[in-house]
Design an enzyme around this catalytic site. Structure first.
Site, PDB file in Angstrom:
ATOM      1  N   HIS A 105     -10.490  -5.012  -3.164  1.00  0.00           N
ATOM      2  CA  HIS A 105      -9.153  -5.292  -2.639  1.00  0.00           C
ATOM      3  C   HIS A 105      -9.233  -5.667  -1.169  1.00  0.00           C
ATOM      4  CE1 HIS A 105     -10.033  -0.959  -2.360  1.00  0.00           C
ATOM      5  NE2 HIS A 105      -9.417  -1.003  -1.196  1.00  0.00           N
ATOM      6  N   ASP A 163       0.847  -1.192   0.000  1.00  0.00           N
ATOM      7  CA  ASP A 163       0.000   0.000   0.000  1.00  0.00           C
ATOM      8  C   ASP A 163       0.887   1.248   0.000  1.00  0.00           C
ATOM      9  OD1 ASP A 163      -3.223   0.536   0.972  1.00  0.00           O
ATOM     10  OD2 ASP A 163      -1.812   2.210   1.079  1.00  0.00           O
ATOM     11  N   ASN A 203     -13.012  -2.885   2.501  1.00  0.00           N
ATOM     12  CA  ASN A 203     -13.952  -1.776   2.594  1.00  0.00           C
ATOM     13  C   ASN A 203     -14.872  -1.830   1.390  1.00  0.00           C
ATOM     14  OD1 ASN A 203     -12.677  -0.782   4.939  1.00  0.00           O
ATOM     15  ND2 ASN A 203     -11.147   0.283   3.704  1.00  0.00           N
TER      16      ASN A 203
HETATM   17  P1  AMP Z   1      -9.758   1.698   0.319  1.00  0.00           P
HETATM   18  O1  AMP Z   1      -9.858   3.011   1.047  1.00  0.00           O
HETATM   19  O2  AMP Z   1     -10.164   0.500   1.118  1.00  0.00           O
HETATM   20  O3  AMP Z   1     -10.436   1.760  -1.024  1.00  0.00           O
HETATM   21  O4  AMP Z   1      -8.211   1.469   0.080  1.00  0.00           O
HETATM   22  C1  AMP Z   1      -7.511   1.941  -1.026  1.00  0.00           C
HETATM   23  C2  AMP Z   1      -6.064   1.809  -0.685  1.00  0.00           C
HETATM   24  O5  AMP Z   1      -5.325   1.851  -1.888  1.00  0.00           O
HETATM   25  C3  AMP Z   1      -5.508   2.907   0.218  1.00  0.00           C
HETATM   26  O6  AMP Z   1      -4.953   2.334   1.380  1.00  0.00           O
HETATM   27  C4  AMP Z   1      -4.447   3.585  -0.650  1.00  0.00           C
HETATM   28  O7  AMP Z   1      -3.332   3.990   0.095  1.00  0.00           O
HETATM   29  C5  AMP Z   1      -4.112   2.496  -1.643  1.00  0.00           C
HETATM   30  N1  AMP Z   1      -3.635   2.948  -2.943  1.00  0.00           N
HETATM   31  C6  AMP Z   1      -4.249   3.818  -3.786  1.00  0.00           C
HETATM   32  N2  AMP Z   1      -3.520   3.986  -4.907  1.00  0.00           N
HETATM   33  C7  AMP Z   1      -2.428   3.186  -4.762  1.00  0.00           C
HETATM   34  C8  AMP Z   1      -1.286   2.930  -5.578  1.00  0.00           C
HETATM   35  N3  AMP Z   1      -1.128   3.502  -6.786  1.00  0.00           N
HETATM   36  N4  AMP Z   1      -0.347   2.071  -5.106  1.00  0.00           N
HETATM   37  C9  AMP Z   1      -0.487   1.493  -3.892  1.00  0.00           C
HETATM   38  N5  AMP Z   1      -1.549   1.687  -3.096  1.00  0.00           N
HETATM   39  C10 AMP Z   1      -2.498   2.530  -3.508  1.00  0.00           C
END
Ligand code: AMP
Ligand code: ZN
Length: 113
Positions: A99, A29, A86
């Protein structure tokens, strides 16, 4: 498709990939909430848990066995870890590609925020 996680799967944007097979990919992440924080996602674009199809059952089971193995590899299986999905706005979902967060190496709190 304008999906950041599909772009990671396709190699269009960089990421720190820790595991990949035909059906899933796992990467760190970018905004870690624990010393260990990675995401495991299906390569198939499924928007959220609400969009799961009955035919995705095996895929989701596969994701959980991948998480089991990655947790051992990253040394969090003995002390434990948290798996988070989520779903939707109230669930706090910010990326519309299903995810699973895996967080470890610190003690988690309950209830979540
Ligand atoms: P959610 O809020 O459950 O949708 O989680 C989305 C997650 O994706 C967050 O923890 C972000 O930090 C992560 N995220 C978003 N874009 C990227 C990226 N390009 N590479 C790695 N993690 C990401
Ligand atoms: Zn996607």
């Amino acid at each position: 498709m304008d999906c950041v996680f599909c772009k990671i799967i396709n190699g269009e944007i960089p990421s720190n990939i820790i595991y990949e097979d035909q059906k899933v990919i796992a990467f760190k992440d970018q905004n870690p909430q624990a010393p260990i924080h990675f995401l495991v996602i299906p390569k198939k674009h499924i928007e959220s848990n609400d969009k799961l199809e009955d035919s995705d059952k095996e895929l989701i089971g596969h994701i959980f066995t991948v998480i089991r193995d990655l947790a051992r590899e990253f040394g969090i299986s003995e002390d434990g870890y948290r798996i988070v999905n989520n779903t939707g706005e109230d669930g706090g979902q910010s990326v519309a590609h299903m995810h699973f967060h895996v967080l470890g190496k610190r003690s988690m709190q309950w209830p979540p925020g």
